[in-house]
Write a protein that holds these residues in place. Sequence first.
Motif, mmCIF file in Angstrom:
data_model
loop_
_atom_site.group_PDB
_atom_site.id
_atom_site.type_symbol
_atom_site.label_atom_id
_atom_site.label_comp_id
_atom_site.label_asym_id
_atom_site.label_seq_id
_atom_site.Cartn_x
_atom_site.Cartn_y
_atom_site.Cartn_z
ATOM 1 N N SER A 1 -82.625 13.860 -32.936
ATOM 2 C CA SER A 1 -83.882 14.325 -32.347
ATOM 3 C C SER A 1 -84.881 14.677 -33.445
ATOM 4 C CB SER A 1 -83.677 15.552 -31.462
ATOM 5 O OG SER A 1 -82.608 15.353 -30.610
ATOM 6 N N ILE A 2 -84.388 15.399 -34.468
ATOM 7 C CA ILE A 2 -85.279 15.757 -35.582
ATOM 8 C C ILE A 2 -85.737 14.491 -36.301
ATOM 9 C CG2 ILE A 2 -85.467 17.052 -37.736
ATOM 10 C CD1 ILE A 2 -83.237 18.858 -36.706
ATOM 11 N N TRP A 3 -84.762 13.583 -36.505
ATOM 12 C CA TRP A 3 -85.059 12.308 -37.167
ATOM 13 C C TRP A 3 -86.192 11.578 -36.436
ATOM 14 C CZ3 TRP A 3 -83.912 7.657 -34.484
ATOM 15 C CH2 TRP A 3 -84.024 6.489 -35.227
ATOM 16 N N PHE A 4 -86.089 11.530 -35.108
ATOM 17 C CA PHE A 4 -87.104 10.850 -34.320
ATOM 18 C C PHE A 4 -88.444 11.567 -34.438
ATOM 19 C CE2 PHE A 4 -89.560 9.932 -30.546
ATOM 20 C CZ PHE A 4 -89.402 8.562 -30.411
ATOM 21 N N PHE A 5 -88.394 12.890 -34.369
ATOM 22 C CA PHE A 5 -89.631 13.667 -34.382
ATOM 23 C C PHE A 5 -90.392 13.504 -35.704
ATOM 24 C CE2 PHE A 5 -91.988 17.598 -35.229
ATOM 25 C CZ PHE A 5 -92.883 17.524 -34.180
ATOM 26 N N VAL A 6 -89.684 13.608 -36.842
ATOM 27 C CA VAL A 6 -90.410 13.569 -38.110
ATOM 28 C C VAL A 6 -90.948 12.176 -38.434
ATOM 29 C CG1 VAL A 6 -89.230 15.530 -39.145
ATOM 30 C CG2 VAL A 6 -88.336 13.237 -39.521
ATOM 31 N N SER A 7 -90.205 11.121 -38.021
ATOM 32 C CA SER A 7 -90.682 9.791 -38.381
ATOM 33 C C SER A 7 -91.602 9.210 -37.308
ATOM 34 C CB SER A 7 -89.499 8.863 -38.656
ATOM 35 O OG SER A 7 -88.602 8.870 -37.573
ATOM 36 N N TYR A 8 -91.036 8.918 -36.144
ATOM 37 C CA TYR A 8 -91.852 8.300 -35.093
ATOM 38 C C TYR A 8 -92.875 9.286 -34.548
ATOM 39 C CZ TYR A 8 -88.276 4.779 -35.267
ATOM 40 O OH TYR A 8 -87.419 3.818 -35.706
#
Lengths: 93, 563
Positions: free
Chosen positions: A25-32
């Motif tokens: 979820s964090i990965w998605f939030f910071v990049s996309y």
Amino acid sequence: MMEETNTARGRYWQANLKCVGVLLSIWFFVSYGCGILLRDWLDVNFPKIGTAPFGFWMAQQGAIICFVLLLISYAFWMKKLDAQFEVDEEEGR
Amino acid sequence: MSQDHWNFLFIGISFALYIGIAVKSRAGSTKEYYVAGGGVSPFANGMATAADWMSAATFISMAGVLAVDGYDGSRYLMGWTGGFVLLTVLMVPFLRKFGKSTVPDFIGDRFYSKAARLVAVVCAIFICLTYIMGQMRGVGVVFSQLFNIGIPLGVLIGASIVFFYAGLGGMKGITYTQVAQYCVMAFSYTIPAIFIAIAMTNNVIPQLGFIGEYTNSEPAVPFLVKLNQINADLGFSHYTSGSLSTIDMFCITAALMCGTAGLPHVIVRFFTVKNVKAVRTSACWTLSFIAVIYLTAPTIGAFARVNLIESLDGKNKEELPSWFAQFEETKQMTWEDKNGDGVVQYRGPEKIKAGEENELTFGKDIMVMANPHMAGLPQWVIALLMAGCIAAALSTAAGLLLVLSTSISHDLMKKVIKPELSDKEEIRWARGASLGALLVAAYFGINPPSTFVAKTVAFAFGLAASSFFPTLVMGIFSRRMNKEGAIAGMVAGITFTLGYIIYFQFMGGTKDQYLFGISPEGIGFLGMFVNFIVAATVATLTPQPPKEIRELIDRVRTPGTNS
């Protein structure tokens, strides 16, 4: 997808899934999220990083730094889970 | 000392180092050949993986793409690093626990089917071959520039060096050479950036200069404001705002990320460490080492753009710097004085629309190579950069070669055609296969099938994203996924993606026909969903996998215990 939750192994897997879920979820939030979808809004409404607009900086620098931090947290989180569920590895395999 | 002497010195030293390491760590058994005996330290494997991952294309072209595309170039930055998060949390620890040495091995066993293994072998060979052709070409180009020889001879020299240590040394040989190669790459990439950052922004750390002030003007202005201003003056869009649509940007980034997580030569690197815990640590090191270069690339791109425009645009013939002639000679930069005023005019789309003409053209690839010249850096920095570039190409070529040879010797010969193969014979097959693969790659490196190679390398990610990535994830995270579902999913995903790419690249499809406005570069992301959906549907209609497979999945999911 039914998973068994009553055995120790089943609980370990559930805990692992939770860890993966949170990190992705964090990965998605910071990049996309920050780098692409919300970029224009962030550029205008967020404080600049140095002299760079926030969204632009996230896409070119911030996201990569976050990725590294995510992997470090993953290693520590899973190490804790391994110890907690006593699935620690012996020397070798 | 002249530039040539410096080049020979640096490249000579680095080669002696690589070959020395390769000879010392020659592989004796298949386990050493495939996974370096499985006992590489997480730190060393992290460096080796980073070197393996960063190809000549990344090393040379990425900064150039960023310089020209500005914000749009972020898709490569995020795509090629974010993929490692997916790779680490979704795949490699589990694949390492499974304990075999290749990716088709896992797919073949998990989906209890020779057909699935064969599909996987074909995917692996296709992905690796298209990739390695580009690397051989890159080595050839650099060698030919360095030693003033033809590209074919350059390719052959590169190929024999790669064969010498990858073909003979196997994984053990290449792991330790890649460690050395990473060091060469990291130094040669960051040192020029530091010099330029000091010159332009008075900041030792390029990343801080990037978000700092441009100090070459009075008064100092924020660097990115300066860059936007330059772009706008010449009729380009602002550096910090992109021109790609949001959905296209999203899909391309996603395709690159998932593709990264599905590339066989990256996955196998994690089979070389001791256990699951070491895989996780190693992944941290890998991404940190990659980040060193990826965080520097946008700064090099931005600095190079300012440098290039400041030193060329609006200058007359006498004012042009001496390095310009050098690049003009090799046709990498051209100036055509269209309006005959004797002054260079570099103009973007907006100004061209307004009737002005662009007189300056240059390849995106030259930014990194031209940067030290533009900034007037000492000769040894340029020589170091040359050595770094060759290291980047060699390390990736070696990693790919290994996957190719093991796919043939292990997955095809040992597991499908001739199961009674002994350990010694298997290695012989692997060495033979790597020689064969190298000859094919060298042939295409010398005679590239026109633009085909460059395009397919980019699309290899889309193919990996729509084939390996979903299949591996489902193989680990779903106990219900069976062989019918997996095979149908792989075939559907790769056919959809390949079909879309072929239609738009080779059969004259036009932009307004794009599905949801997604360019072929990003279609792998949709292909991935096609794979997931088809696989899930087929799996619910067919019997569930046998009991021993469900037990295998349970075992893969838990580190340590083998019960």
